[in-house]
Structure formats: structure tokens, C-alpha cells
Write a protein that holds these residues in place. Sequence first.
Motif, PDB file in Angstrom:
ATOM      1  N   LEU A   1     -11.039  64.224   6.032  1.00 42.38           N
ATOM      2  CA  LEU A   1     -11.338  63.037   4.980  1.00 42.38           C
ATOM      3  C   LEU A   1     -12.362  63.461   4.057  1.00 42.38           C
ATOM      4  O   LEU A   1     -12.444  63.323   2.887  1.00 42.38           O
ATOM      5  CB  LEU A   1     -11.806  61.995   5.720  1.00 42.38           C
ATOM      6  N   ARG A   2     -13.424  64.140   4.492  1.00 44.75           N
ATOM      7  CA  ARG A   2     -14.677  64.618   3.447  1.00 44.75           C
ATOM      8  C   ARG A   2     -13.887  65.590   2.523  1.00 44.75           C
ATOM      9  O   ARG A   2     -14.158  65.489   1.297  1.00 44.75           O
ATOM     10  CB  ARG A   2     -15.582  65.262   4.621  1.00 44.75           C
ATOM     11  N   ARG A   3     -13.132  66.427   3.114  1.00 46.09           N
ATOM     12  CA  ARG A   3     -12.605  67.217   2.145  1.00 46.09           C
ATOM     13  C   ARG A   3     -11.535  66.820   0.894  1.00 46.09           C
ATOM     14  O   ARG A   3     -11.884  67.042  -0.134  1.00 46.09           O
ATOM     15  CB  ARG A   3     -11.554  68.374   2.784  1.00 46.09           C
ATOM     16  N   ALA A   4     -11.041  65.928   1.566  1.00 43.95           N
ATOM     17  CA  ALA A   4     -10.291  64.999   0.462  1.00 43.95           C
ATOM     18  C   ALA A   4     -11.123  64.191  -0.397  1.00 43.95           C
ATOM     19  O   ALA A   4     -10.799  64.337  -1.824  1.00 43.95           O
ATOM     20  CB  ALA A   4      -9.220  63.880   1.123  1.00 43.95           C
ATOM     21  N   GLN A   5     -12.091  63.833  -0.063  1.00 43.92           N
ATOM     22  CA  GLN A   5     -13.189  62.951  -0.653  1.00 43.92           C
ATOM     23  C   GLN A   5     -13.664  63.889  -1.748  1.00 43.92           C
ATOM     24  O   GLN A   5     -13.790  63.623  -3.123  1.00 43.92           O
ATOM     25  CB  GLN A   5     -14.253  62.363   0.058  1.00 43.92           C
ATOM     26  N   GLY A   6     -14.119  64.887  -1.394  1.00 42.23           N
ATOM     27  CA  GLY A   6     -14.578  66.160  -2.293  1.00 42.23           C
ATOM     28  C   GLY A   6     -13.666  66.615  -3.408  1.00 42.23           C
ATOM     29  O   GLY A   6     -13.445  66.738  -4.651  1.00 42.23           O
ATOM     30  N   GLN A   7     -12.213  66.896  -2.953  1.00 42.62           N
ATOM     31  CA  GLN A   7     -11.200  66.952  -3.884  1.00 42.62           C
ATOM     32  C   GLN A   7     -10.829  66.015  -5.084  1.00 42.62           C
ATOM     33  O   GLN A   7     -10.557  66.078  -6.213  1.00 42.62           O
ATOM     34  CB  GLN A   7      -9.963  67.424  -2.996  1.00 42.62           C
ATOM     35  N   ILE A   8     -10.938  64.807  -4.504  1.00 45.66           N
ATOM     36  CA  ILE A   8     -10.569  63.839  -5.453  1.00 45.66           C
ATOM     37  C   ILE A   8     -11.796  63.495  -6.420  1.00 45.66           C
ATOM     38  O   ILE A   8     -11.299  63.312  -7.705  1.00 45.66           O
ATOM     39  CB  ILE A   8     -10.478  62.114  -4.411  1.00 45.66           C
ATOM     40  N   SER A   9     -13.116  63.857  -5.953  1.00 45.89           N
ATOM     41  CA  SER A   9     -14.250  63.812  -6.963  1.00 45.89           C
ATOM     42  C   SER A   9     -13.981  64.672  -8.021  1.00 45.89           C
ATOM     43  O   SER A   9     -14.097  64.665  -9.152  1.00 45.89           O
ATOM     44  CB  SER A   9     -15.470  63.897  -5.972  1.00 45.89           C
ATOM     45  N   GLY A  10     -13.487  65.789  -7.587  1.00 45.47           N
ATOM     46  CA  GLY A  10     -12.941  67.212  -8.468  1.00 45.47           C
ATOM     47  C   GLY A  10     -12.098  66.796  -9.312  1.00 45.47           C
ATOM     48  O   GLY A  10     -12.139  66.869 -10.411  1.00 45.47           O
ATOM     49  N   VAL A  11     -10.992  66.053  -8.758  1.00 46.91           N
ATOM     50  CA  VAL A  11     -10.084  65.551  -9.849  1.00 46.91           C
ATOM     51  C   VAL A  11     -10.482  64.613 -10.870  1.00 46.91           C
ATOM     52  O   VAL A  11     -10.413  64.625 -12.213  1.00 46.91           O
ATOM     53  CB  VAL A  11      -8.811  64.869  -8.920  1.00 46.91           C
ATOM     54  N   ILE A  12     -11.559  63.807 -10.500  1.00 45.84           N
ATOM     55  CA  ILE A  12     -11.958  62.575 -11.632  1.00 45.84           C
ATOM     56  C   ILE A  12     -12.812  63.410 -12.605  1.00 45.84           C
ATOM     57  O   ILE A  12     -12.627  63.241 -13.618  1.00 45.84           O
ATOM     58  CB  ILE A  12     -12.857  61.670 -10.618  1.00 45.84           C
ATOM     59  N   ARG A  13     -13.282  64.340 -11.848  1.00 48.43           N
ATOM     60  CA  ARG A  13     -14.476  65.245 -12.875  1.00 48.43           C
ATOM     61  C   ARG A  13     -13.560  65.924 -13.912  1.00 48.43           C
ATOM     62  O   ARG A  13     -14.016  66.163 -14.998  1.00 48.43           O
ATOM     63  CB  ARG A  13     -15.506  66.149 -11.866  1.00 48.43           C
ATOM     64  N   MET A  14     -12.351  66.654 -13.172  1.00 46.72           N
ATOM     65  CA  MET A  14     -11.583  67.444 -14.149  1.00 46.72           C
ATOM     66  C   MET A  14     -10.784  66.545 -15.291  1.00 46.72           C
ATOM     67  O   MET A  14     -10.719  66.975 -16.490  1.00 46.72           O
ATOM     68  CB  MET A  14     -10.494  68.283 -13.243  1.00 46.72           C
ATOM     69  N   ILE A  15     -10.451  65.431 -14.763  1.00 44.45           N
ATOM     70  CA  ILE A  15     -10.025  64.737 -16.078  1.00 44.45           C
ATOM     71  C   ILE A  15     -11.061  63.960 -16.851  1.00 44.45           C
ATOM     72  O   ILE A  15     -10.713  64.343 -18.169  1.00 44.45           O
ATOM     73  CB  ILE A  15      -9.143  63.312 -15.455  1.00 44.45           C
ATOM     74  N   GLU A  16     -12.320  63.808 -16.457  1.00 49.69           N
ATOM     75  CA  GLU A  16     -13.315  63.614 -17.391  1.00 49.69           C
ATOM     76  C   GLU A  16     -13.580  64.541 -18.246  1.00 49.69           C
ATOM     77  O   GLU A  16     -13.963  64.370 -19.430  1.00 49.69           O
ATOM     78  CB  GLU A  16     -14.561  63.049 -16.993  1.00 49.69           C
ATOM     79  N   GLU A  17     -13.635  65.751 -17.726  1.00 53.90           N
ATOM     80  CA  GLU A  17     -13.817  67.175 -18.609  1.00 53.90           C
ATOM     81  C   GLU A  17     -12.525  67.516 -19.572  1.00 53.90           C
ATOM     82  O   GLU A  17     -12.625  68.404 -20.371  1.00 53.90           O
ATOM     83  CB  GLU A  17     -14.166  68.263 -17.921  1.00 53.90           C
ATOM     84  N   GLY A  18     -11.370  66.746 -19.384  1.00 58.95           N
ATOM     85  CA  GLY A  18     -10.241  67.047 -20.162  1.00 58.95           C
ATOM     86  C   GLY A  18      -9.630  68.446 -19.768  1.00 58.95           C
ATOM     87  O   GLY A  18      -9.146  69.354 -20.720  1.00 58.95           O
ATOM     88  N   ARG A  19      -9.711  68.778 -18.526  1.00 58.70           N
ATOM     89  CA  ARG A  19      -9.369  69.956 -18.076  1.00 58.70           C
ATOM     90  C   ARG A  19      -7.483  70.271 -18.189  1.00 58.70           C
ATOM     91  O   ARG A  19      -6.992  69.188 -18.289  1.00 58.70           O
ATOM     92  CB  ARG A  19      -9.731  70.260 -16.577  1.00 58.70           C
ATOM     93  N   ASP A  20      -7.053  71.432 -17.862  1.00 61.14           N
ATOM     94  CA  ASP A  20      -5.746  71.591 -18.014  1.00 61.14           C
ATOM     95  C   ASP A  20      -4.901  70.441 -17.072  1.00 61.14           C
ATOM     96  O   ASP A  20      -5.308  70.510 -15.843  1.00 61.14           O
ATOM     97  CB  ASP A  20      -5.556  72.944 -17.602  1.00 61.14           C
ATOM     98  N   CYS A  21      -3.844  70.259 -17.236  1.00 60.51           N
ATOM     99  CA  CYS A  21      -3.102  69.298 -16.701  1.00 60.51           C
ATOM    100  C   CYS A  21      -2.560  69.854 -15.314  1.00 60.51           C
ATOM    101  O   CYS A  21      -2.603  69.346 -14.246  1.00 60.51           O
ATOM    102  CB  CYS A  21      -1.763  68.861 -17.338  1.00 60.51           C
ATOM    103  N   GLU A  22      -2.080  71.331 -15.444  1.00 60.99           N
ATOM    104  CA  GLU A  22      -1.806  71.933 -14.009  1.00 60.99           C
ATOM    105  C   GLU A  22      -2.977  72.158 -13.046  1.00 60.99           C
ATOM    106  O   GLU A  22      -2.851  71.921 -12.026  1.00 60.99           O
ATOM    107  CB  GLU A  22      -1.033  73.599 -14.590  1.00 60.99           C
ATOM    108  N   ASP A  23      -4.308  72.264 -13.588  1.00 59.90           N
ATOM    109  CA  ASP A  23      -5.277  72.396 -12.580  1.00 59.90           C
ATOM    110  C   ASP A  23      -5.244  71.190 -11.900  1.00 59.90           C
ATOM    111  O   ASP A  23      -5.841  71.034 -10.709  1.00 59.90           O
ATOM    112  CB  ASP A  23      -6.641  72.831 -13.582  1.00 59.90           C
ATOM    113  N   VAL A  24      -5.399  70.000 -12.912  1.00 61.48           N
ATOM    114  CA  VAL A  24      -5.801  68.598 -12.278  1.00 61.48           C
ATOM    115  C   VAL A  24      -4.409  68.451 -11.278  1.00 61.48           C
ATOM    116  O   VAL A  24      -4.971  67.890 -10.123  1.00 61.48           O
ATOM    117  CB  VAL A  24      -5.614  67.709 -13.437  1.00 61.48           C
TER     118      VAL A  24
END
Length: 95
Positions: A17-40
Amino acid sequence: MELELEGADLKAVLNRLRRAQGQISGVIRMIEEGRDCEDVVTQLAAASRALDRAGFAIIATGLQQCVADLDSGRKNGEDTAAMRARLEKLFLSLA
């Protein structure tokens, strides 16, 4: 049916669950930064798998406890068919 997670089971579920929490935070950050769709999407899929695995671990523990309850004759007023239906519903909720 109360779920009792202890020791290694508890630690494993919490780690997933902590791993998933970190990954979801990463997804949010990636979207906010406008990262590549495939990476998101790749990161989102990893988070989804981590959540699924945590859910399956919880269900497996619950199933083990249900079987132990049945073996010892403690059904808490719930018949075998009702318990089976509840467990099936849990499995399907992760499908």
C-alpha cells in the motif's frame, strides 16, 4: 468476518500500500509537470498492480481465516454458502 492481519502479513500489505501511495503521488506529480503520456500510464499501471496485490493479499488472509473458522466450527452464525458468496464478491471486486 473480521480480518486480522498480523506480523509478516501485515507488513507485506502495508508495504504494498505504501508503494502504491508513492506511485500515485508520482503520477500526480508527472501530470502536474506535463510529462509524457506513456510514462504517466506506465506509472499508473504500476500503482494499480500494487493495489491489486495488496487487495489479493488481504483477501487471501481473509480466506485463510474463514477456512480456519469453518474447520473449528465457529461460523459466527453465517452458513457456508453465505460465506462463499461474500468471498466471491470480494474476489470479483478486484477483477
